[in-house]
Design a protein around this motif. Structure first.
Motif: not given
Length: 394
Positions: A102-109
């Motif tokens: 579930g972390k595929a869409d976590i961004t650097v920001a």
């Protein structure tokens, strides 16, 4: 008033007096350095090391606790400026294994602004003070985690995990650990006594941190949460309480050679006020011909990213006080800097370092005596010299 060593430029004499006043009852050692427009205008130290009886001066080193986060963030923003990292890109673009669970869409920001939902290692992860010294173990734990809340919808301070998340991004795009990058690209060119992963040859300079106070531990915090009606059996609460336990034991671990040698970018940078002030000065202007961040990079890096967000449930009943930019914290009542526009990081026990581009000022204060007073109030040792610095600039 305690004896103060060092120098100040004309017009900053009151800062020296206020620093002495602030340290008058302090059992330990402290350093204060201020740069203005790329030049040191305040360079002071006072006190002693009552634990090891080592000499204490401007070149002494201390563990910087969460001031380390600002050091790490500066390295990340240098890579953003070079086009090697994109704040808006998903972390998986640089670190494919991170996308699991579930972390595929976590961004650097999201990572830098504490919105990633990875504020603590899971209570069952087995990550304690000794494991914090093992980079691979901590990174693997973060890869396998599912977020503690829906990323981007709330923020909560990633007190231990931020350094591994940001540091692994640095490693993935440069092939260097964050400590090696800091040494080669920042500390070396600027001539800083500042490390994440202290070489053994510098060990003799480190003064141990200490406290005479009893701090609130996990059991105390759990009792407070129960009184507030918060269910302490949930995953986020258990993870947070585990982090508090790890931090409590970790403070002692950070007085060991193993704790100095490891790379824990959220909390074990080692340096002094001179080096921190010089680093922050180079993020907002030139220092002896070196500038770490271009103006546009610095401007984006200091923009608050958490206004309007609350803490994740069940902590959403607790008032939000922090204001987080991209890896840095912004000015707020509990962490008084030099007003709006200031960015930097405080550290557990009373360290603080920041820059205020509008005035061209960079500030660093370090100490060995860890004040465990109310974390939502400013360290009383900051107040006299902060007020005097405001007046000197006015």
């Amino acid at each position: 008033m305690t004896s103060v060593q060092g120098s100040v430029e004309p017009g900053f004499e009151a800062v020296r007096d206020a620093f002495g006043q602030a340290q008058a009852e302090d059992e330990g050692g402290a350093q204060l350095c201020v740069y203005r427009h790329g030049r040191p205008v305040v360079d002071l130290w006072a006190g002693q090391d009552p634990i090891s009886q080592m000499s204490w001066d401007a070149e002494s080193l201390v563990v910087l606790m969460s001031v380390s986060k600002g050091v790490t963030a500066t390295c990340v923003h240098m890579l953003v400026e070079r086009g090697q990292l994109d704040l808006d890109a998903p972390v998986r673009d640089y670190w494919p294994e991170f996308a699991a669970n579930g972390k595929a869409d976590i961004t650097v920001a999201d990572v830098l602004s504490h919105r990633a939902g990875l504020s603590s290692f899971d209570a069952e992860s087995g990550i304690g003070p000794d494991e914090m010294n093992d980079w691979s173990t901590c990174v693997a734990a973060l890869e396998s985690m599912s977020p503690l809340w829906q990323p981007g919808t709330a923020f909560y301070y990633h007190s231990l995990t931020l350094g591994y998340l940001a540091g692994e991004l640095v490693r993935r795009v440069t092939g260097k650990s964050v400590g090696d990058f800091l040494a080669a690209e920042v500390a070396g060119p600027l001539g800083l006594s500042l490390w994440i992963g202290l070489p053994e040859r510098e060990e003799y300079r480190v003064a141990p941190q200490f406290t005479r106070e009893r701090w609130l531990g996990p059991a105390d915090i759990e009792a407070v949460l129960v009184k507030m009606g918060i269910d302490v059996s949930g995953r986020l609460v258990r993870a947070t309480l585990a982090t508090l336990a790890t931090r409590e034991d970790g403070i002692e671990m950070l007085n060991t050679r193993a704790g100095h040698a490891a790379e824990i970018p959220s909390g074990n940078a080692i340096g002094n006020a001179r080096s921190l002030a010089r680093l922050y000065a180079a993020t907002i202007g030139e220092v002896d011909g070196i500038r770490l961040l271009a103006p546009e990079t610095m401007e984006r890096a200091r923009q608050t990213q958490t206004d309007g967000l609350r803490s994740p449930a069940p902590f959403d009943v607790i008032p939000v006080t922090q204001r987080i930019a991209y890896g840095y914290e912004n000015n707020r009542p509990a962490r008084p800097m030099l007003g709006d526009g200031s960015f930097g990081n405080p550290g557990t026990g009373g360290r603080i370092s920041y820059a205020h581009p509008e005035s061209g000022i960079a500030v660093a204060y370090t100490c060995t005596n860890m004040n465990g007073a109310n974390p939502e109030a400013p360290d009383p040792r900051w107040l006299p010299w902060t007020a005097a610095l405001h007046e000197a600039l006015a």
